[in-house]
Design a protein around this motif. Structure first.
Motif, PDB file in Angstrom:
ATOM      1  N   ALA A  90       0.819  -1.222   0.000  1.00 18.26           N
ATOM      2  CA  ALA A  90       0.000   0.000   0.000  1.00 18.26           C
ATOM      3  C   ALA A  90       0.850   1.268   0.000  1.00 18.26           C
ATOM      4  O   ALA A  90       0.331   2.371  -0.140  1.00 18.26           O
ATOM      5  CB  ALA A  90      -0.939  -0.001   1.208  1.00 18.26           C
ATOM      6  N   MET A  91       2.175   1.127   0.176  1.00 14.42           N
ATOM      7  CA  MET A  91       3.082   2.268   0.023  1.00 14.42           C
ATOM      8  C   MET A  91       3.724   2.233  -1.367  1.00 14.42           C
ATOM      9  O   MET A  91       4.628   2.999  -1.649  1.00 14.42           O
ATOM     10  CB  MET A  91       4.197   2.217   1.076  1.00 14.42           C
ATOM     11  CG  MET A  91       3.741   2.188   2.517  1.00 14.42           C
ATOM     12  SD  MET A  91       2.900   3.685   3.073  1.00 14.42           S
ATOM     13  CE  MET A  91       4.274   4.823   3.270  1.00 14.42           C
ATOM     14  N   ASN A  92       3.266   1.303  -2.213  1.00 17.31           N
ATOM     15  CA  ASN A  92       3.866   1.073  -3.531  1.00 17.31           C
ATOM     16  C   ASN A  92       5.302   0.540  -3.393  1.00 17.31           C
ATOM     17  O   ASN A  92       6.158   0.809  -4.227  1.00 17.31           O
ATOM     18  CB  ASN A  92       3.844   2.352  -4.369  1.00 17.31           C
ATOM     19  CG  ASN A  92       3.834   2.070  -5.858  1.00 17.31           C
ATOM     20  OD1 ASN A  92       3.454   0.981  -6.300  1.00 17.31           O
ATOM     21  ND2 ASN A  92       4.272   3.047  -6.649  1.00 17.31           N
ATOM     22  N   ILE A 158       7.264   5.955  -3.702  1.00 18.11           N
ATOM     23  CA  ILE A 158       6.428   5.749  -2.516  1.00 18.11           C
ATOM     24  C   ILE A 158       5.103   6.496  -2.655  1.00 18.11           C
ATOM     25  O   ILE A 158       5.074   7.662  -3.022  1.00 18.11           O
ATOM     26  CB  ILE A 158       7.159   6.205  -1.238  1.00 18.11           C
ATOM     27  CG1 ILE A 158       8.404   5.342  -1.014  1.00 18.11           C
ATOM     28  CG2 ILE A 158       6.236   6.126  -0.024  1.00 18.11           C
ATOM     29  CD1 ILE A 158       9.200   5.707   0.220  1.00 18.11           C
ATOM     30  N   ALA A 159       4.013   5.780  -2.385  1.00 15.13           N
ATOM     31  CA  ALA A 159       2.684   6.401  -2.430  1.00 15.13           C
ATOM     32  C   ALA A 159       2.185   6.577  -1.000  1.00 15.13           C
ATOM     33  O   ALA A 159       1.868   5.602  -0.326  1.00 15.13           O
ATOM     34  CB  ALA A 159       1.725   5.526  -3.233  1.00 15.13           C
ATOM     35  N   MET A 236      -2.374   6.289  -1.737  1.00 17.00           N
ATOM     36  CA  MET A 236      -2.689   4.849  -1.740  1.00 17.00           C
ATOM     37  C   MET A 236      -2.842   4.344  -0.323  1.00 17.00           C
ATOM     38  O   MET A 236      -2.187   4.817   0.610  1.00 17.00           O
ATOM     39  CB  MET A 236      -1.600   4.071  -2.486  1.00 17.00           C
ATOM     40  CG  MET A 236      -1.811   2.566  -2.500  1.00 17.00           C
ATOM     41  SD  MET A 236      -1.485   1.750  -4.104  1.00 17.00           S
ATOM     42  CE  MET A 236       0.263   1.769  -4.181  1.00 17.00           C
ATOM     43  N   ILE A 237      -3.700   3.307  -0.176  1.00 20.40           N
ATOM     44  CA  ILE A 237      -3.961   2.663   1.119  1.00 20.40           C
ATOM     45  C   ILE A 237      -4.452   1.254   0.811  1.00 20.40           C
ATOM     46  O   ILE A 237      -4.905   0.993  -0.306  1.00 20.40           O
ATOM     47  CB  ILE A 237      -5.017   3.487   1.922  1.00 20.40           C
ATOM     48  CG1 ILE A 237      -5.071   3.082   3.392  1.00 20.40           C
ATOM     49  CG2 ILE A 237      -6.403   3.391   1.271  1.00 20.40           C
ATOM     50  CD1 ILE A 237      -5.881   4.053   4.264  1.00 20.40           C
ATOM     51  N   ASP A 238      -4.331   0.344   1.774  1.00 22.04           N
ATOM     52  CA  ASP A 238      -4.932  -0.975   1.547  1.00 22.04           C
ATOM     53  C   ASP A 238      -6.256  -1.069   2.299  1.00 22.04           C
ATOM     54  O   ASP A 238      -6.499  -0.341   3.260  1.00 22.04           O
ATOM     55  CB  ASP A 238      -3.984  -2.122   1.924  1.00 22.04           C
ATOM     56  CG  ASP A 238      -3.821  -2.272   3.423  1.00 22.04           C
ATOM     57  OD1 ASP A 238      -3.757  -1.243   4.116  1.00 22.04           O
ATOM     58  OD2 ASP A 238      -3.740  -3.410   3.891  1.00 22.04           O
ATOM     59  N   ILE A 239      -7.115  -1.961   1.821  1.00 21.89           N
ATOM     60  CA  ILE A 239      -8.457  -2.071   2.412  1.00 21.89           C
ATOM     61  C   ILE A 239      -8.451  -3.156   3.468  1.00 21.89           C
ATOM     62  O   ILE A 239      -8.642  -4.334   3.175  1.00 21.89           O
ATOM     63  CB  ILE A 239      -9.521  -2.324   1.331  1.00 21.89           C
ATOM     64  CG1 ILE A 239      -9.512  -1.148   0.346  1.00 21.89           C
ATOM     65  CG2 ILE A 239     -10.902  -2.492   1.973  1.00 21.89           C
ATOM     66  CD1 ILE A 239     -10.592  -1.171  -0.680  1.00 21.89           C
TER      67      ILE A 239
ATOM     68  N   GLY B  40       1.063   7.547  10.903  1.00 24.65           N
ATOM     69  CA  GLY B  40      -0.028   8.072  10.108  1.00 24.65           C
ATOM     70  C   GLY B  40      -0.154   7.559   8.698  1.00 24.65           C
ATOM     71  O   GLY B  40      -0.938   8.085   7.922  1.00 24.65           O
ATOM     72  N   ASP B  41       0.601   6.531   8.332  1.00 27.47           N
ATOM     73  CA  ASP B  41       0.412   5.937   7.005  1.00 27.47           C
ATOM     74  C   ASP B  41       0.424   4.418   7.166  1.00 27.47           C
ATOM     75  O   ASP B  41       0.415   3.914   8.281  1.00 27.47           O
ATOM     76  CB  ASP B  41       1.483   6.434   6.037  1.00 27.47           C
ATOM     77  CG  ASP B  41       0.927   6.608   4.624  1.00 27.47           C
ATOM     78  OD1 ASP B  41       0.388   5.620   4.084  1.00 27.47           O
ATOM     79  OD2 ASP B  41       1.022   7.720   4.089  1.00 27.47           O
ATOM     80  N   ASP B  42       0.387   3.683   6.041  1.00 29.85           N
ATOM     81  CA  ASP B  42       0.382   2.229   6.159  1.00 29.85           C
ATOM     82  C   ASP B  42       1.689   1.702   6.736  1.00 29.85           C
ATOM     83  O   ASP B  42       1.716   0.672   7.397  1.00 29.85           O
ATOM     84  CB  ASP B  42       0.139   1.594   4.783  1.00 29.85           C
ATOM     85  CG  ASP B  42      -1.257   1.895   4.268  1.00 29.85           C
ATOM     86  OD1 ASP B  42      -2.205   1.329   4.823  1.00 29.85           O
ATOM     87  OD2 ASP B  42      -1.390   2.717   3.361  1.00 29.85           O
ATOM     88  N   ALA B  43       2.776   2.384   6.451  1.00 29.90           N
ATOM     89  CA  ALA B  43       4.083   1.966   6.961  1.00 29.90           C
ATOM     90  C   ALA B  43       4.901   3.220   7.244  1.00 29.90           C
ATOM     91  O   ALA B  43       4.649   4.284   6.678  1.00 29.90           O
ATOM     92  CB  ALA B  43       4.799   1.081   5.926  1.00 29.90           C
TER      93      ALA B  43
END
Lengths: 350, 350
Positions: A90-92, A158-159, A236-239, B40-43
Motif C-alpha cells: 500500500a506504500m507502492n 512511494i505512495a 494509496m492505502i490498503d483495504i 499516520g500511514d500504512d508503513a
C-alpha cells in the motif's frame, strides 16, 4: 472443518522457550541479498543500499481478529503475514522481510505452532520475503500474534496517503465484500455445528467467500503493474477496515473530499447472491466489510486511458475539494455522507 | 503506590479507534534525519544511507511481563521502549526508531493510555529515537504491548552473538540481580497491601532495586565507550533473561564453552542485603534473575588493559573450547555446570 484433530501432542514445556523458537525457526532459510542476519540474535540485520526502508506492524488477537473454531492454524500463519505485506504494498513498495512474534498459552501443543509456522513460511515463499525474527512468549490466555513487515521503495515511487488532489480518480483493485461475507457464512456454520456436531456443512457455493476470509492474498502484483502502465499513484492505502474507512483516511490525509459511485463498486456475483441470502445490502458490506486487502489509490485524470478497461482495477469515484465533503452517490442518484465505522471490535471485558 | 487514581475518565469508545490513535500520537514529532515519515500511514519510511539496518521486536503482556498493581502506566511505557532499545545496543548499534502497538480492553480509560504514551515519549526523548508508528486494537482482556525497535550500525561494528573465541574475556556492564529483587519486594508489598489496604509501605531502603525493576535503563553509553576504548566486542547480548541464559546463548552461537567466576559477578550492596533478608543466594539471583538490561560481551584477551579498572565493566569469566562445557567456578573453587532456566513464565491457562 471445525476442529484441528492433532494426531500427536507435544507439550510446550517439553521444549522450553528457547528450544521452542529454535524448533519453529530451524527450517527458515534467508534468500534475499538485503537480509544479512535473520533469526537468532538480538536484532535482525538488513542492508537496503540507499533505498527507503518501509516498516509496518500489526496485531492479530484470538477472539478479536480470528476464531480458531474455523480458522486453521496454517491459514492463520499465512494470513498474519499477508495482512502486513499488504501495508508495504500500500506504500507502492516491495516487501522484503517479516518478523513474527507469538504469545501462546499451554493450551497449544508444539504441533499447533508448527502448523502456524508452516503457514508463515508458505506465505514468505510465495511472496518472496525472508522471515528474519521470531519471538515466542507465554500468554495467560489465547493466541496473540504480532507481525512486523519490512520493505523497500525508491523515494519517488512511494505512495503516501496524503498526495491525492481534487479531480484525481479513485481506483480499487479486485472486488470488495467477499472476505466479510465469508466470515458471516463461517459464523453461521459455527452455530449450526454447535447445535448439531454431526451436521455436515455444504459450503461449495461459498468457496470464494471463505477463501477470501481464511486465505486472503495481498496485491504484490499491483506495484509492478502500475510501473508497467507508467502510473504513479498520488495516494494509496490498503483495504483492511472497509472501503468507507479507507476513503476517509485518504481524504483526511490528502485534505480533499470524495464522490464515490455506488454503481461502480466491484462486487463478485457470489457476494451479491450471499447478501440476498442474508438479506443484507451489498453496498453496505463493500463499504464496511473489511479484510479484502485490495489496494485503493488515486491517479491523475490524465492517466484515465492507461487504466480504462483493465480487469484488475475499477474506477469508483473521484476526489473533490475538501469543503465538498465525502459522499456516496447512490444508484438512485442520492448523495449520502460517508461515515467511518468507528471502533466496532472493542468489546466489554469479561 | 498501588493504584492510579484517575481524576478524569474518558471511555475509549468516545474517541473510536482512529480518534484514539490520532489523539495518542498527535504530539509526536520526528527529529532524526533518517526518519522520513512516522505515524499516520500504512508503513513508516526511513532512510539509512547505506548503513546496516537493525530490527528487533518484543511483547509485553499483562499478567506475564508486568502487573499493573504496582507498575505505573508511565513507567510501563518507558520500560516497553527500553527493553527493545537494549536489543539494538546489544548489536553494538545505534537505536533510531520505535513502533509501539497496543491492544487494550475497555477497562482502560483514554487517560491511562495517555500516561502510557507519556512514558513512551519520555524514553524516546532521552534515548534520542523517533516514535514512527502506533497501532491500537482491542483486546478481550488485559493490556498487550508490542514494540519494534529499529537501529543502524556500520557493518564492521556489529557485534553478533556468534563471534566469541576460546580465551576471549567475558565482560558485563553495571551490576546484576537488582531488577529481580525489586520485583520480589514489590510482590511482597502487594500481598501486604491486599491484607491491609491502609498499610503504608516504607520502601526507602529498596529504592535502587525498585527503580531497576520499574524504570530500567538501557546501555546506550556502552557502544560509544567501546568505540573510545577502541574495543570491538567479539560477541554481545543483553541481559533480559538472566546471566546464565545469556551465557548459554553466547556459547551456543559462538560454539565455545565458558568459565564464569562467582566472585567476579558484580552485585550492588542493596542486592546482597535484600538477598539475606529474603534468604536467597545472591549468585542464583544474578544468574537467573533477568531484566537487568545490562550488556554482556566478549573481548580478545589482548584488550584486557583497555578495560582493566573501568568502573562500568567487570571481567567475570572467559570462553573455553566448546568441549569443556559451560561452568560456574564458585568461591570454594567448585566447578558447577550452568543450565538454562527454561520456560518459567509459561502458566497454565485458566
Amino acid at each position: 472443518m471445525f476442529e484441528n484433530s492433532q494426531e500427536s501432542r507435544t507439550n510446550l514445556s517439553e521444549l522450553g522457550e528457547f528450544g521452542l523458537i529454535d524448533h519453529l525457526t530451524k527450517d527458515i532459510k534467508i534468500k534475499l541479498p538485503s537480509t544479512i542476519k535473520g533469526v537468532g540474535d538480538d536484532a535482525a540485520v538488513m542492508n537496503y543500499e540507499g533505498k527507503e526502508t518501509l516498516v509496518s506492524t500489526d496485531f492479530l488477537i484470538e477472539g478479536v481478529h480470528f476464531d480458531l473454531a474455523y480458522m486453521p492454524l496454517k491459514h492463520l500463519g499465512y494470513k498474519a503475514v499477508i495482512v502486513n505485506l499488504s501495508d508495504i504494498y500500500a506504500m507502492n513498495g516491495t516487501a522484503t522481510q517479516v518478523i513474527i512474534s507469538i504469545a501462546v498459552s499451554n493450551r497449544f501443543p508444539v504441533e499447533a505452532l508448527e502448523e502456524f509456522y508452516a503457514g508463515v513460511q508458505l506465505a514468505a515463499k510465495i511472496y518472496n520475503v525472508d522471515v528474519v525474527g521470531g519471538d515466542t512468549t507465554s500468554s495467560t490466555s489465547g493466541f496473540i500474534i504480532s507481525v512486523t513487515a519490512l520493505g523497500i521503495a525508491e523515494k519517488e515511487k512511494i505512495a503516501y496517503r496524503s498526495g491525492g488532489k481534487p479531480n484525481d480518480l479513485l481506483v480499487v483493485t479486485g472486488d470488495l465484500g467477499a472476505a466479510y461475507m465469508g466470515l458471516q457464512v463461517l459464523e453461521r456454520e459455527k452455530e449450526v455445528f454447535k447445535a448439531n456436531p454431526n451436521a455436515q456443512p455444504d459450503l461449495d457455493q461459498y468457496t470464494y467467500l471463505i477463501e477470501r476470509q481464511l486465505k486472503p492474498e495481498a496485491r504484490k502484483d499491483i506495484s509492478e503493474m502500475l510501473r508497467q502502465l507508467d502510473i504513479q499513484p498520488t495516494s494509496m492505502i490498503d483495504i483492511s477496515d472497509g472501503l468507507s474507512s479507507e476513503i476517509i483516511h485518504l481524504c483526511k490525509s490528502s485534505k480533499t473530499g470524495m464522490n464515490l459511485f455506488e454503481e461502480k463498486i466491484p462486487l463478485d456475483p457470489a457476494v451479491i447472491s450471499v447478501c440476498e441470502e442474508f438479506d443484507i445490502d451489498s453496498t453496505t458490506i463493500a463499504l464496511s466489510g473489511g479484510e479484502d486487502y485490495e489496494l485503493l489509490f488515486t491517479i491523475p485524470q490524465s492517466d484515465f486511458d492507461k487504466i480504462k478497461g483493465n480487469p484488475n482495477m475499477s474506477i469508483i469515484g473521484h476526489m473533490t475539494e475538501e469543503s465538498e465533503g465525502i459522499h456516496l452517490i447512490t444508484r438512485a442518484n442520492q448523495k449520502l455522507p460517508i461515515i467511518a465505522r468507528g471502533w466496532n471490535s472493542l468489546k466489554e471485558e469479561d
